[in-house]
Scaffold this motif. Structure first.
Motif, PDB file in Angstrom:
ATOM      1  N   HIS A   1      29.379  41.102  40.726  1.00  0.00           N
ATOM      2  CA  HIS A   1      28.527  39.984  40.313  1.00  0.00           C
ATOM      3  C   HIS A   1      29.244  38.952  39.468  1.00  0.00           C
ATOM      4  N   ARG A   2      30.548  39.157  39.273  1.00  0.00           N
ATOM      5  CA  ARG A   2      31.273  38.268  38.376  1.00  0.00           C
ATOM      6  C   ARG A   2      32.545  37.782  39.076  1.00  0.00           C
ATOM      7  N   LEU A   3      32.779  36.502  38.922  1.00  0.00           N
ATOM      8  CA  LEU A   3      33.936  35.878  39.567  1.00  0.00           C
ATOM      9  C   LEU A   3      34.741  35.169  38.484  1.00  0.00           C
ATOM     10  N   VAL A   4      36.059  35.432  38.461  1.00  0.00           N
ATOM     11  CA  VAL A   4      36.931  34.772  37.488  1.00  0.00           C
ATOM     12  C   VAL A   4      38.067  34.108  38.257  1.00  0.00           C
ATOM     13  N   ILE A   5      38.199  32.817  38.089  1.00  0.00           N
ATOM     14  CA  ILE A   5      39.202  32.078  38.867  1.00  0.00           C
ATOM     15  C   ILE A   5      40.096  31.315  37.898  1.00  0.00           C
ATOM     16  N   GLY A   6      41.380  31.610  37.937  1.00  0.00           N
ATOM     17  CA  GLY A   6      42.339  30.874  37.120  1.00  0.00           C
ATOM     18  C   GLY A   6      42.380  29.415  37.541  1.00  0.00           C
ATOM     19  N   ALA A   7      42.680  28.554  36.606  1.00  0.00           N
ATOM     20  CA  ALA A   7      42.610  27.112  36.864  1.00  0.00           C
ATOM     21  C   ALA A   7      43.545  26.676  37.989  1.00  0.00           C
ATOM     22  N   LEU A   8      44.653  27.393  38.174  1.00  0.00           N
ATOM     23  CA  LEU A   8      45.629  26.954  39.182  1.00  0.00           C
ATOM     24  C   LEU A   8      45.405  27.584  40.562  1.00  0.00           C
ATOM     25  N   VAL A   9      44.359  28.375  40.699  1.00  0.00           N
ATOM     26  CA  VAL A   9      44.073  28.952  42.018  1.00  0.00           C
ATOM     27  C   VAL A   9      43.709  27.823  42.985  1.00  0.00           C
ATOM     28  N   ARG A  10      44.321  27.879  44.167  1.00  0.00           N
ATOM     29  CA  ARG A  10      44.072  26.812  45.160  1.00  0.00           C
ATOM     30  C   ARG A  10      42.787  27.109  45.933  1.00  0.00           C
ATOM     31  N   HIS A  11      42.126  26.054  46.378  1.00  0.00           N
ATOM     32  CA  HIS A  11      40.864  26.222  47.120  1.00  0.00           C
ATOM     33  C   HIS A  11      41.053  27.163  48.313  1.00  0.00           C
ATOM     34  N   ARG A  12      42.183  27.032  48.952  1.00  0.00           N
ATOM     35  CA  ARG A  12      42.436  27.789  50.176  1.00  0.00           C
ATOM     36  C   ARG A  12      42.510  29.294  49.876  1.00  0.00           C
ATOM     37  N   ALA A  13      43.048  29.625  48.710  1.00  0.00           N
ATOM     38  CA  ALA A  13      43.154  31.041  48.332  1.00  0.00           C
ATOM     39  C   ALA A  13      41.758  31.633  48.153  1.00  0.00           C
ATOM     40  N   VAL A  14      40.857  30.848  47.581  1.00  0.00           N
ATOM     41  CA  VAL A  14      39.478  31.315  47.402  1.00  0.00           C
ATOM     42  C   VAL A  14      38.803  31.443  48.767  1.00  0.00           C
ATOM     43  N   GLU A  15      38.993  30.430  49.579  1.00  0.00           N
ATOM     44  CA  GLU A  15      38.354  30.402  50.901  1.00  0.00           C
ATOM     45  C   GLU A  15      38.725  31.647  51.716  1.00  0.00           C
ATOM     46  N   LEU A  16      39.993  32.061  51.632  1.00  0.00           N
ATOM     47  CA  LEU A  16      40.477  33.138  52.494  1.00  0.00           C
ATOM     48  C   LEU A  16      40.341  34.526  51.864  1.00  0.00           C
ATOM     49  N   ASP A  17      39.877  34.595  50.613  1.00  0.00           N
ATOM     50  CA  ASP A  17      39.827  35.879  49.919  1.00  0.00           C
ATOM     51  C   ASP A  17      38.649  36.709  50.425  1.00  0.00           C
ATOM     52  N   GLU A  18      38.973  37.895  50.941  1.00  0.00           N
ATOM     53  CA  GLU A  18      37.935  38.758  51.523  1.00  0.00           C
ATOM     54  C   GLU A  18      36.919  39.224  50.483  1.00  0.00           C
ATOM     55  N   ARG A  19      37.413  39.496  49.264  1.00  0.00           N
ATOM     56  CA  ARG A  19      36.502  39.974  48.208  1.00  0.00           C
ATOM     57  C   ARG A  19      35.479  38.889  47.890  1.00  0.00           C
TER      58      ARG A  19
ATOM     59  N   GLY B   1      44.985  21.507  46.356  1.00  0.00           N
ATOM     60  CA  GLY B   1      44.015  21.267  45.286  1.00  0.00           C
ATOM     61  C   GLY B   1      43.642  22.551  44.559  1.00  0.00           C
ATOM     62  N   THR B   2      43.377  22.435  43.242  1.00  0.00           N
ATOM     63  CA  THR B   2      43.072  23.621  42.428  1.00  0.00           C
ATOM     64  C   THR B   2      41.618  23.621  41.980  1.00  0.00           C
ATOM     65  N   VAL B   3      41.142  24.833  41.684  1.00  0.00           N
ATOM     66  CA  VAL B   3      39.772  24.993  41.213  1.00  0.00           C
ATOM     67  C   VAL B   3      39.611  24.321  39.847  1.00  0.00           C
ATOM     68  N   GLY B   4      40.574  24.573  38.953  1.00  0.00           N
ATOM     69  CA  GLY B   4      40.483  23.975  37.616  1.00  0.00           C
ATOM     70  C   GLY B   4      40.500  22.463  37.667  1.00  0.00           C
ATOM     71  N   GLY B   5      41.347  21.926  38.515  1.00  0.00           N
ATOM     72  CA  GLY B   5      41.440  20.469  38.645  1.00  0.00           C
ATOM     73  C   GLY B   5      40.131  19.873  39.119  1.00  0.00           C
ATOM     74  N   SER B   6      39.523  20.530  40.093  1.00  0.00           N
ATOM     75  CA  SER B   6      38.282  20.006  40.649  1.00  0.00           C
ATOM     76  C   SER B   6      37.142  20.094  39.635  1.00  0.00           C
ATOM     77  N   VAL B   7      37.096  21.203  38.906  1.00  0.00           N
ATOM     78  CA  VAL B   7      36.051  21.356  37.885  1.00  0.00           C
ATOM     79  C   VAL B   7      36.204  20.278  36.811  1.00  0.00           C
ATOM     80  N   ALA B   8      37.452  19.999  36.431  1.00  0.00           N
ATOM     81  CA  ALA B   8      37.684  19.035  35.364  1.00  0.00           C
ATOM     82  C   ALA B   8      37.556  17.586  35.834  1.00  0.00           C
ATOM     83  N   HIS B   9      37.797  17.357  37.130  1.00  0.00           N
ATOM     84  CA  HIS B   9      37.694  15.982  37.640  1.00  0.00           C
ATOM     85  C   HIS B   9      36.238  15.512  37.630  1.00  0.00           C
ATOM     86  N   ALA B  10      35.314  16.452  37.773  1.00  0.00           N
ATOM     87  CA  ALA B  10      33.885  16.178  37.580  1.00  0.00           C
ATOM     88  C   ALA B  10      33.324  15.166  38.576  1.00  0.00           C
TER      89      ALA B  10
END
Lengths: 292, 814
Positions: free
Chosen positions: A68-86, A110-119
């Motif tokens: 129920h909990r997801l933790v994503i480092g700021a430098l994780v790329r969108h593609r890595a999240v997209e392809l992650d089976e978990r 593109g990174t998750v942290g960058g996108s969150v901060a770009h707002a």
């Protein structure tokens, strides 16, 4: 389309990045994937004095997935999240959203942290962050602090982050129990920013909606939670009529912008349609037959 | 594919060769010679070219749509280290003239005589000196040590404008009191003409039904994959000028440069390197500005357009409004078409009536309409100039005409395919005399074709009956599927000429030089195929060189679906002349009659005596000047020939398209599920290349139909400055495309070739619009404009629903 002159610092550690940003004052800008910043530089719409490149900093790229909990480092790329089976198993709405960010080449960078901060209020991650009741952990020379999703967005492309703060981690949760989720976007081409996007989370006990989260993109200067619709559904059934009634209320909760891709009025209309579809999809994901 | 005869046995009509050899390589799906180089990144595009000492230019463009330059101050920019110079429009006065691009070139004398169009020439300055007329108009150029520095300097140039009233809508531009762009023209009408066939007013008066409507086609940007660029260098000693530019018409650029810089033609060499597309867009300020600046500074200067500039100024197309009256009867037969239309030409009407007349000449489409009257006006507005972009008037009128056919079908209750069939020109009417002149002034006669068979072939391909069942089934499940058709004519192979030089070197290798050039069309392959057949070699033996004014004295260039027809014919004829010359020389060497010789696979053989043969290389050596020459008396040395093909008129290609779409009734979103085409472009030189043209054209046409539009606000500011807002379709928006062919070889040229460069782009707006209307039946949704924006479609759906509810029946119409 060449950027105006700027200084460039390739930080090797978080401390180095923070020091460089502190030195730069208001003229500093963090460069992660460059997904949005580099085009803004090329168009000379952004003219920072210093770019602080955080790509080489170790420890900002972990991806932790619990039930129920997801933790994503700021430098994780969108593609890595997209392809992650978990992620696909436990957070299918996150996989679905990640797959709709730009195109593969953009998602690789593109990174998750960058996108969150770009707002960007039409982007996927800020909306997801709301739907996941998320938070971001940021660092500055003063130490670390955690900002809840509801307190992060202050306006169009504007956050409550200080100029010397760097996003380190993005975290989100889903409710426990029987849940269903969905993420839908309406965009004129695949990969475009959404005219309207909806992230929906439904948790049920028996036939009763125990908990509902609805977050929308493209309908305001920030991503928004449709609290009224959430409350209307909570404690009642998730049948088509209830969902349609809840969807009808979302237009009243928002003040969408209008542009050449869709007027404010159009966004209100399709927001209702998308919310209805997203809620139905989330409900159907739970796998329960619902009486009409 | 139907084979309706071919040009093999046809006599070499109107060309100076004794016979046309049968096609062997022509018609084969040969792999493109250029691809190994281009797809492996070994092409040489303009931005790849570097000359020692080269400096970099950036162009300052007007941010206001209409204004007068009051103050100009470049002192701060000039003070920036690394900046060489800043030139303004005032610096150019008397040194490099303004240009009137197409006005004098594109109207044939015969057309002038027959149609008497009113055309008001007005020149566009290379850099604006006083007034600016559109956002993006060049006002100054900065030259610096790097493009970065040049752009930094642009930021520092101060220009104050006195803003003037703006008009962005062509109808408003015609209204009394509208701001006039070019005072000396009197008003904003830059060109006007009327053509007619039959008595339209009488037919409209007696027609059982008359439909009155309005059709609009939005402004589309040309969007070549590679933006433009120019690199110019002036020889320090001789002053000779070499210009590389991404331009499909290097000879035309040279002609203009010669006039504007007052230099002899032969001291200017213009080279088009590899180019990533062009789409017909013509010549531009920078083509003259950069050579001028290089000469002034005495150093090489390069300018590479960026995507922002490209979207802003690199020739938009379309932007038309058609006001029509159509007479028809109860059987769905269209009796008369009256169309008054406006082309929003933007701030400078640089192509006279090319686009508007092309629209008029194609308006009747494949339909046998007894009376037509077409009135075209080119209207000036404060927007970027419009040019003939791929399709050039055809998509606009085809959208209009094919929507009309569908509307008539609906009004008369006839199936849309049946209604279309009833109006088609029938095979027994061929050759069909349209009774109006084409753009070259020659009266239009449709080349051989069978339009009903074309439609029938497409209906089989799409399985029309099965689709109607699928559609009904989908509707029961709440999905809205629809099918729409479009047909078109494509006048192709426009003159005035194109030439080819075919030369055999002393190793027997063949080189073709032509004035056409390629920017994606595969001419290096197709011309080699034509040459190989007519000369008697293989395509591997042939190298095609183009895009360089030093190769051949005259050239026109590649646009208007013309190069396969014109350069193809010129190449074939020149190759045939070389063959005849080779046989004559070989006869001398072998001491036999040339009629006993044959030339195949690069070898001349005596018929029946295979041991007696010489290679083409040996023939070439015998043709060299000098004591070893074995030339027959009076024959010029060198195994080569030159031929300029002057087409008597255009060839007429045609096609029919079908789109299958799904409409989301609640959002107005449209997805194209399938797209199918049947075309006739005569003898195909290489079917794979033809199909590539169709695929690319269809993608462009789907953009036109659904997503692509250059939008200006009412104040004249463009709103679509990046690809976030200008929605070019990508592979993800492009559906599977099924391509099939009819083959009716042209009778206009000896090789049976018709053009195929634009047809793909012509059908989609109408096919998609008709499919959407079909999907939403029984609602009567009235699409009259492309691109079809989802918001607008949702409005139309809501209007149609409201109307149906009011009338108490699903389909209603006043």
């Amino acid at each position: 389309m060449k950027p105006a002159p700027f200084d460039y610092v390739a930080a090797r550690s978080l401390d180095e990045a923070l020091a460089a940003l502190a030195d730069a004052g208001e003229g500093g800008k963090v460069l992660a994937g460059g997904q949005s910043l580099v085009p803004l530089l090329a168009l000379r719409l952004a003219r920072p004095d210093v770019l602080v490149d955080v790509n080489q900093i170790a420890g900002l790229d972990r991806l932790v997935v619990d039930d129920h909990r997801l933790v994503i480092g700021a430098l994780v790329r969108h593609r890595a999240v997209e392809l992650d089976e978990r992620v696909r198993r436990a957070f299918p709405l996150v996989s679905a959203a990640a797959a709709q960010i730009g195109h593969v080449a953009i998602r690789n960078r593109g990174t998750v942290g960058g996108s969150v901060a770009h707002a960007d209020p039409a982007a996927e991650w800020p909306t997801l962050l709301l739907a996941l009741d998320g938070e971001v952990e940021v660092a500055s020379p003063r130490g670390r602090r955690v900002i809840g999703a509801g307190d992060l967005y202050a306006g169009y492309l504007t956050t409550t982050l200080e100029a010397d703060e760097v996003v380190c981690e993005v975290r989100g949760t889903l409710p426990e129990g029987r849940i269903g989720t969905s993420f839908l976007e309406l965009a004129r081409r695949e990969g475009d920013f959404a005219i309207v996007g909806v992230a929906a989370v439904l948790a049920r006990e028996g036939d009763v909606v125990r908990h509902c989260r609805l977050a929308l993109s493209g309908v305001g200067s920030t991503p928004v939670r449709a609290r009224g619709a959430e409350e209307l559904l909570a404690g009642g059934p998730a049948d088509d009529a209830a969902i349609a009634a809840a969807a009808r209320t979302v237009a009243d909760e928002m003040d969408p912008p209008g542009d050449i891709h869709g007027s404010a009025d159009y966004r209100r209309k399709v927001a209702e349609v998308l919310v209805r579809r997203a809620l139905c999809a989330a409900r159907d994901e739970i796998g329960t037959v619902v009486a009409q | 594919m139907t084979e309706q005869g071919n040009g093999n046995a046809r006599a070499a009509r109107g060309v100076p060769i004794e016979s046309v050899r049968p096609h062997q390589f022509v018609g084969q799906r040969l792999r493109r010679k250029e691809d190994a180089r281009l797809v492996s990144g070994k092409g040489r595009y303009l931005a790849d070219l570097v000359v020692p000492g080269m400096r970099h230019a950036a162009v300052l463009r007007s941010p206001v749509p209409h204004g007068r330059i009051a103050e100009f101050d470049a002192s701060e920019a000039l003070a920036l280290p690394g900046v060489d110079a800043v030139f303004t429009g005032r610096d150019l006065i008397g040194k490099v003239g303004p240009f009137v691009e197409g006005g004098r070139l594109e109207i044939s004398p015969m057309l002038m005589e027959k149609v008497h169009p009113e055309v008001k020439p007005h020149a566009m300055p290379v850099l604006a000196a006083d007034d600016v007329h559109f956002v993006g108009q060049p006002v100054a150029v900065v030259v610096a040590a790097s493009r970065y520095l040049a752009e930094d300097a642009l930021d520092l140039v101060r220009v104050d404008y006195e803003e003037l009233p703006v008009v962005t809508d062509p109808e408003a531009a015609l209204a009394p009191g509208a701001p006039v762009l070019h005072g000396h023209l009197g008003d904003n009408v830059a060109a006007h003409f009327v053509i007619a066939s039959g008595d339209v007013d009488a037919e409209l008066g007696s027609a059982p039904h008359v439909y009155r409507g309005r059709f609009e086609v939005g402004r589309q940007a040309s969007n070549a994959m590679e933006p433009r660029g120019v690199l110019a260098t002036s020889d320090r000693g001789t002053g000779d000028l070499t210009v590389w530019c991404t331009n499909a018409r290097p000879h035309l650029v040279r002609t203009f440069l010669s006039e504007m810089l007052r230099m002899p033609l032969d001291r200017i060499r213009v080279i088009s390197p590899d180019m990533g597309g062009s789409f017909g867009t013509g010549v531009f300020s920078e083509d003259f500005l950069i050579p001028f600046v290089a000469r002034q500074l005495g150093r090489p200067v390069r300018w590479v357009e960026d995507r922002s500039e490209n979207l802003l100024v690199t020739r938009h197309g379309r932007d038309q409004v058609h006001l029509v009256e159509v007479g028809y009867d109860d059987d769905g037969r269209i009796l008369a078409l009256k169309d008054r239309f406006l082309v929003d030409a933007g701030a400078y009407n640089q192509y006279a009536i090319t686009v508007s007349y092309n629209a008029a000449a194609h308006a009747r489409n494949q339909f046998d309409i007894p009376a037509v009257r077409l009135e075209g006006l080119n209207v000036l507005t404060n927007k970027a100039p419009v040019a003939p972009v791929r399709g050039a008037g055809r998509p606009e009128v085809t959208f209009m005409m094919d929507r009309i056919v569908d509307i008539v079908a609906h009004e008369t209750g006839i199936d849309p395919v049946d209604c279309r069939r009833r109006n088609l020109v029938r095979p027994e009417q061929m050759p069909y005399h349209a009774d109006i002149p084409y753009r070259d002034g020659v009266d239009i006669v449709y080349d051989r074709a069978d339009f009903p068979a074309q439609l029938a072939q497409l209906c089989d391909l799409v399985d029309y009956g099965a689709f109607r069942k699928e559609q009904a089934e989908a509707r029961r499940r709440g999905r809205r599927l629809g099918i729409g058709f479009s047909s078109y004519m494509e006048g192709s192979g426009f003159g005035p000429h194109e030439g080819a030089v075919v030369r055999v070197d002393t190793n027997g290798h063949v080189t073709v030089y032509t004035g056409a050039n390629a920017h994606g069309q595969g001419l290096a392959t197709t011309l080699a195929q034509v040459c190989a057949d007519q000369l008697g070699v293989t395509p591997e033996d042939v190298t095609v060189r183009m895009g360089d004014t030093s190769y051949i004295p005259y050239g026109v260039g590649t646009f208007a679906s013309r190069s396969a027809v014109t350069a193809g014919t010129a190449t074939g004829v020149a190759a045939g002349l070389v063959r005849e010359k080779a046989l004559a020389i070989a006869a001398e060497v072998l001491e036999v009659s040339s009629s006993d010789l044959e030339l195949e696979e690069g070898t001349v053989k005596v018929r029946g005596t295979p041991s007696r043969q010489i290679s083409l290389g040996e023939v070439a050596r015998a043709a060299a000047p000098g004591p070893r020459s074995r030339l027959p008396a009076g024959m010029d040395p060198v195994l080569e020939a030159e031929h300029y093909y002057v087409p008597p008129t255009v060839t007429w290609s045609s096609g029919t398209h079908a789109a299958v779409v799904e409409v989301d009734e609640e959002t107005g979103f449209v997805r194209v599920l399938r797209y199918l085409t049947v075309d006739d472009c005569g003898q195909m030189l290489n079917p794979t290349i033809v199909e590539g043209q169709v695929h690319g054209g269809v993608a462009l046409g789907l953009g036109e139909a659904l997503t692509e539009e250059v939008i200006y606000d009412a104040a004249g500011q463009p709103l679509t400055g990046t690809y976030m807002d200008y929605l070019l379709p990508t592979t993800t928006e492009t559906p599977p495309i099924t391509v099939a062919h009819q083959v009716f070889p042209s009778e206009v040229n000896p090789f049976g070739i018709k053009g195929c460069g634009e047809g793909g782009a012509v059908g989609p707006p109408a096919a998609v619009a008709n499919a959407i209307v079909d999907a939403l039946r029984p609602l009567d949704v009235r699409i009259s404009r492309v691109p079809i924006h989802p918001e607008r479609l949702l409005e139309l759906i809501e209007e149609a629903k409201a109307e149906a509810a009011q009338d108490g029946r699903p389909s209603a119409r006043s």
